[in-house]
Write a protein that holds these residues in place. Sequence first.
Motif, PDB file in Angstrom:
ATOM      1  N   ALA A  62       0.837  -1.202   0.000  1.00  0.00           N
ATOM      2  CA  ALA A  62       0.000   0.000   0.000  1.00  0.00           C
ATOM      3  C   ALA A  62       0.871   1.251   0.000  1.00  0.00           C
ATOM      4  CB  ALA A  62      -0.933   0.000   1.213  1.00  0.00           C
ATOM      5  N   ARG A  63       1.947   1.233   0.764  1.00  0.00           N
ATOM      6  CA  ARG A  63       2.894   2.348   0.725  1.00  0.00           C
ATOM      7  C   ARG A  63       3.462   2.536  -0.686  1.00  0.00           C
ATOM      8  NH1 ARG A  63       5.114   4.417   5.530  1.00  0.00           N
ATOM      9  NH2 ARG A  63       4.404   3.346   7.425  1.00  0.00           N
ATOM     10  N   LEU A  64       3.800   1.428  -1.329  1.00  0.00           N
ATOM     11  CA  LEU A  64       4.385   1.518  -2.666  1.00  0.00           C
ATOM     12  C   LEU A  64       3.376   2.051  -3.674  1.00  0.00           C
ATOM     13  CD1 LEU A  64       6.525  -1.762  -2.814  1.00  0.00           C
ATOM     14  CD2 LEU A  64       7.193   0.534  -2.071  1.00  0.00           C
ATOM     15  N   GLU A  65       2.109   1.662  -3.508  1.00  0.00           N
ATOM     16  CA  GLU A  65       1.068   2.224  -4.378  1.00  0.00           C
ATOM     17  C   GLU A  65       1.011   3.739  -4.213  1.00  0.00           C
ATOM     18  OE1 GLU A  65      -0.899   0.886  -6.657  1.00  0.00           O
ATOM     19  OE2 GLU A  65      -0.259  -1.198  -6.367  1.00  0.00           O
ATOM     20  N   ALA A  66       1.061   4.204  -2.964  1.00  0.00           N
ATOM     21  CA  ALA A  66       1.032   5.647  -2.709  1.00  0.00           C
ATOM     22  C   ALA A  66       2.275   6.318  -3.287  1.00  0.00           C
ATOM     23  CB  ALA A  66       0.921   5.901  -1.208  1.00  0.00           C
ATOM     24  N   MET A  67       3.429   5.658  -3.173  1.00  0.00           N
ATOM     25  CA  MET A  67       4.672   6.218  -3.706  1.00  0.00           C
ATOM     26  C   MET A  67       4.620   6.351  -5.221  1.00  0.00           C
ATOM     27  SD  MET A  67       7.340   4.131  -1.283  1.00  0.00           S
ATOM     28  CE  MET A  67       8.767   4.433  -2.328  1.00  0.00           C
ATOM     29  N   ALA A  68       4.013   5.381  -5.879  1.00  0.00           N
ATOM     30  CA  ALA A  68       3.918   5.436  -7.340  1.00  0.00           C
ATOM     31  C   ALA A  68       3.103   6.648  -7.783  1.00  0.00           C
ATOM     32  CB  ALA A  68       3.283   4.153  -7.877  1.00  0.00           C
ATOM     33  N   GLU A  69       2.133   7.041  -6.954  1.00  0.00           N
ATOM     34  CA  GLU A  69       1.317   8.207  -7.277  1.00  0.00           C
ATOM     35  C   GLU A  69       2.039   9.505  -6.950  1.00  0.00           C
ATOM     36  OE1 GLU A  69      -1.659   8.356  -8.763  1.00  0.00           O
ATOM     37  OE2 GLU A  69      -1.558   6.188  -9.054  1.00  0.00           O
ATOM     38  N   SER A  70       2.821   9.489  -5.861  1.00  0.00           N
ATOM     39  CA  SER A  70       3.436  10.730  -5.385  1.00  0.00           C
ATOM     40  C   SER A  70       4.853  10.939  -5.897  1.00  0.00           C
ATOM     41  CB  SER A  70       3.458  10.737  -3.851  1.00  0.00           C
ATOM     42  OG  SER A  70       4.343   9.725  -3.362  1.00  0.00           O
ATOM     43  N   GLY A  71       5.437   9.890  -6.526  1.00  0.00           N
ATOM     44  CA  GLY A  71       6.802  10.016  -7.017  1.00  0.00           C
ATOM     45  C   GLY A  71       7.862   9.748  -5.974  1.00  0.00           C
ATOM     46  N   GLY A  72       7.498   9.056  -4.882  1.00  0.00           N
ATOM     47  CA  GLY A  72       8.531   8.651  -3.937  1.00  0.00           C
ATOM     48  C   GLY A  72       8.211   8.905  -2.481  1.00  0.00           C
ATOM     49  N   ASN A  73       7.098   9.544  -2.162  1.00  0.00           N
ATOM     50  CA  ASN A  73       6.750   9.789  -0.760  1.00  0.00           C
ATOM     51  C   ASN A  73       6.065   8.556  -0.195  1.00  0.00           C
ATOM     52  OD1 ASN A  73       5.840  10.620   1.706  1.00  0.00           O
ATOM     53  ND2 ASN A  73       4.638  12.343   0.954  1.00  0.00           N
ATOM     54  N   GLY A  74       6.771   7.835   0.674  1.00  0.00           N
ATOM     55  CA  GLY A  74       6.220   6.609   1.238  1.00  0.00           C
ATOM     56  C   GLY A  74       5.807   6.740   2.686  1.00  0.00           C
ATOM     57  N   GLU A  75       5.397   7.946   3.117  1.00  0.00           N
ATOM     58  CA  GLU A  75       5.111   8.175   4.522  1.00  0.00           C
ATOM     59  C   GLU A  75       3.781   7.570   4.966  1.00  0.00           C
ATOM     60  OE1 GLU A  75       5.426  12.308   5.279  1.00  0.00           O
ATOM     61  OE2 GLU A  75       7.594  12.378   4.934  1.00  0.00           O
ATOM     62  N   GLY A  76       2.865   7.346   4.061  1.00  0.00           N
ATOM     63  CA  GLY A  76       1.577   6.795   4.439  1.00  0.00           C
ATOM     64  C   GLY A  76       0.783   6.392   3.221  1.00  0.00           C
ATOM     65  N   GLN A 180       6.571   1.597 -31.320  1.00  0.00           N
ATOM     66  CA  GLN A 180       5.649   1.735 -30.186  1.00  0.00           C
ATOM     67  C   GLN A 180       6.117   2.833 -29.232  1.00  0.00           C
ATOM     68  OE1 GLN A 180       5.864  -2.448 -29.015  1.00  0.00           O
ATOM     69  NE2 GLN A 180       3.634  -2.600 -29.242  1.00  0.00           N
ATOM     70  N   LEU A 181       7.429   2.856 -28.963  1.00  0.00           N
ATOM     71  CA  LEU A 181       7.956   3.853 -28.039  1.00  0.00           C
ATOM     72  C   LEU A 181       7.801   5.267 -28.594  1.00  0.00           C
ATOM     73  CD1 LEU A 181      11.192   2.094 -26.728  1.00  0.00           C
ATOM     74  CD2 LEU A 181       9.049   2.474 -25.494  1.00  0.00           C
ATOM     75  N   ARG A 182       8.028   5.417 -29.885  1.00  0.00           N
ATOM     76  CA  ARG A 182       7.863   6.750 -30.491  1.00  0.00           C
ATOM     77  C   ARG A 182       6.411   7.198 -30.402  1.00  0.00           C
ATOM     78  NH1 ARG A 182      12.145   8.912 -33.154  1.00  0.00           N
ATOM     79  NH2 ARG A 182      13.926   7.524 -33.540  1.00  0.00           N
ATOM     80  N   ASP A 183       5.498   6.254 -30.593  1.00  0.00           N
ATOM     81  CA  ASP A 183       4.085   6.597 -30.496  1.00  0.00           C
ATOM     82  C   ASP A 183       3.724   6.992 -29.064  1.00  0.00           C
ATOM     83  OD1 ASP A 183       1.360   6.668 -31.698  1.00  0.00           O
ATOM     84  OD2 ASP A 183       0.989   5.061 -30.268  1.00  0.00           O
ATOM     85  N   VAL A 184       4.242   6.239 -28.092  1.00  0.00           N
ATOM     86  CA  VAL A 184       4.008   6.575 -26.683  1.00  0.00           C
ATOM     87  C   VAL A 184       4.613   7.933 -26.358  1.00  0.00           C
ATOM     88  CG1 VAL A 184       4.633   5.942 -24.310  1.00  0.00           C
ATOM     89  CG2 VAL A 184       3.819   4.197 -25.897  1.00  0.00           C
ATOM     90  N   TYR A 185       5.796   8.183 -26.874  1.00  0.00           N
ATOM     91  CA  TYR A 185       6.482   9.456 -26.627  1.00  0.00           C
ATOM     92  C   TYR A 185       5.648  10.633 -27.134  1.00  0.00           C
ATOM     93  CZ  TYR A 185      10.027  13.121 -27.064  1.00  0.00           C
ATOM     94  OH  TYR A 185      10.716  14.305 -26.994  1.00  0.00           O
ATOM     95  N   ARG A 186       5.002  10.443 -28.286  1.00  0.00           N
ATOM     96  CA  ARG A 186       4.224  11.531 -28.895  1.00  0.00           C
ATOM     97  C   ARG A 186       2.857  11.713 -28.240  1.00  0.00           C
ATOM     98  NH1 ARG A 186       5.864   8.952 -33.699  1.00  0.00           N
ATOM     99  NH2 ARG A 186       3.763   8.057 -33.854  1.00  0.00           N
ATOM    100  N   THR A 187       2.225  10.614 -27.815  1.00  0.00           N
ATOM    101  CA  THR A 187       0.798  10.686 -27.479  1.00  0.00           C
ATOM    102  C   THR A 187       0.466  10.455 -26.011  1.00  0.00           C
ATOM    103  OG1 THR A 187       0.465   8.328 -27.965  1.00  0.00           O
ATOM    104  CG2 THR A 187       0.216   9.878 -29.797  1.00  0.00           C
ATOM    105  N   SER A 188       1.364   9.914 -25.206  1.00  0.00           N
ATOM    106  CA  SER A 188       1.019   9.545 -23.827  1.00  0.00           C
ATOM    107  C   SER A 188       1.499  10.592 -22.827  1.00  0.00           C
ATOM    108  CB  SER A 188       1.621   8.190 -23.464  1.00  0.00           C
ATOM    109  OG  SER A 188       1.092   7.171 -24.271  1.00  0.00           O
ATOM    110  N   ALA A 189       0.845  10.603 -21.672  1.00  0.00           N
ATOM    111  CA  ALA A 189       1.267  11.473 -20.569  1.00  0.00           C
ATOM    112  C   ALA A 189       2.332  10.718 -19.774  1.00  0.00           C
ATOM    113  CB  ALA A 189       0.079  11.828 -19.694  1.00  0.00           C
ATOM    114  N   HIS A 190       3.574  10.939 -20.103  1.00  0.00           N
ATOM    115  CA  HIS A 190       4.687  10.250 -19.447  1.00  0.00           C
ATOM    116  C   HIS A 190       5.587  11.267 -18.749  1.00  0.00           C
ATOM    117  CE1 HIS A 190       7.276  11.609 -22.737  1.00  0.00           C
ATOM    118  NE2 HIS A 190       6.358  11.173 -23.580  1.00  0.00           N
ATOM    119  N   PRO A 191       6.518  10.800 -17.896  1.00  0.00           N
ATOM    120  CA  PRO A 191       7.350  11.743 -17.132  1.00  0.00           C
ATOM    121  C   PRO A 191       8.460  12.403 -17.934  1.00  0.00           C
ATOM    122  CG  PRO A 191       7.188   9.577 -16.049  1.00  0.00           C
ATOM    123  CD  PRO A 191       6.693   9.416 -17.444  1.00  0.00           C
TER     124      PRO A 191
END
Length: 234
Positions: A62-76, A180-191
């Motif tokens: 559950a902490r890791l799920e929260a971290m995936a959303e927050s980008g690394g904050n695993g406090e709760g 596939q990667l080029r398509d993802v790069y152009r069209t997806s919300a990635h970091p």
Amino acid sequence: MARLHAALWTPLLLLSSAASTASAETPPHTVVDRAVVRFFAPETGGTAHPRFVLERTLALEARLEAMAESGGNGEGYQERDLRAALEHDVAEQMLASLAEKLIADSPAEKRPGLGEVPRVEAQLGPALVERLGGRAHVDEAAQAEQIDGPEVEALLHRAALAAWYLDRAVTPILHPSDEQLRDVYRTSAHPYRGQPYEQAREALARWFVVERVRVAESAFLQSARSRVRIIVTR
């Protein structure tokens, strides 16, 4: 999977919250764990072979799920993180069980996975850790639940087994093409927006593989819902 009644989530959330509090107070080497969920499905051997989700493991997930959303904050974590963690754990255990069966049932001279799974683990492990903000953040979250390094590695190995099975038996997801990667790069919300494609390509590929694994895992669980029974223990 029979949908859990909403009322069952309150005791489960309280159990995991209590585990987080206790982990900060319990002296080292006296960690006591317990199963908070048991489940069974044909993929894991049916009612004769129930599987379990442990309290500390679920709290970490559950902490890791929260971290995936927050980008690394695993406090709760929140109840939605706990719900996602439980579904992820169940799906991954089912897929890992299918992977082990596929490997065991194959003729020894043609046995898959012996070399492939370690390669998947070497590919997927760093990608998963990167998605969670780095190994230091993962280790901090594990320490908060008094989970040690070998237990974290076991979770990463289980993830690799599940991903390997999905890629081999369900749909190819681990080796995206450049197109596939080029398509993802152009069209997806990635970091990696704002970076040139060639500069971002390797990190984008790792991110994309993890996203595809999670989507395929979720689709697998959705298709298996009618065959899985989950019981929250009190």
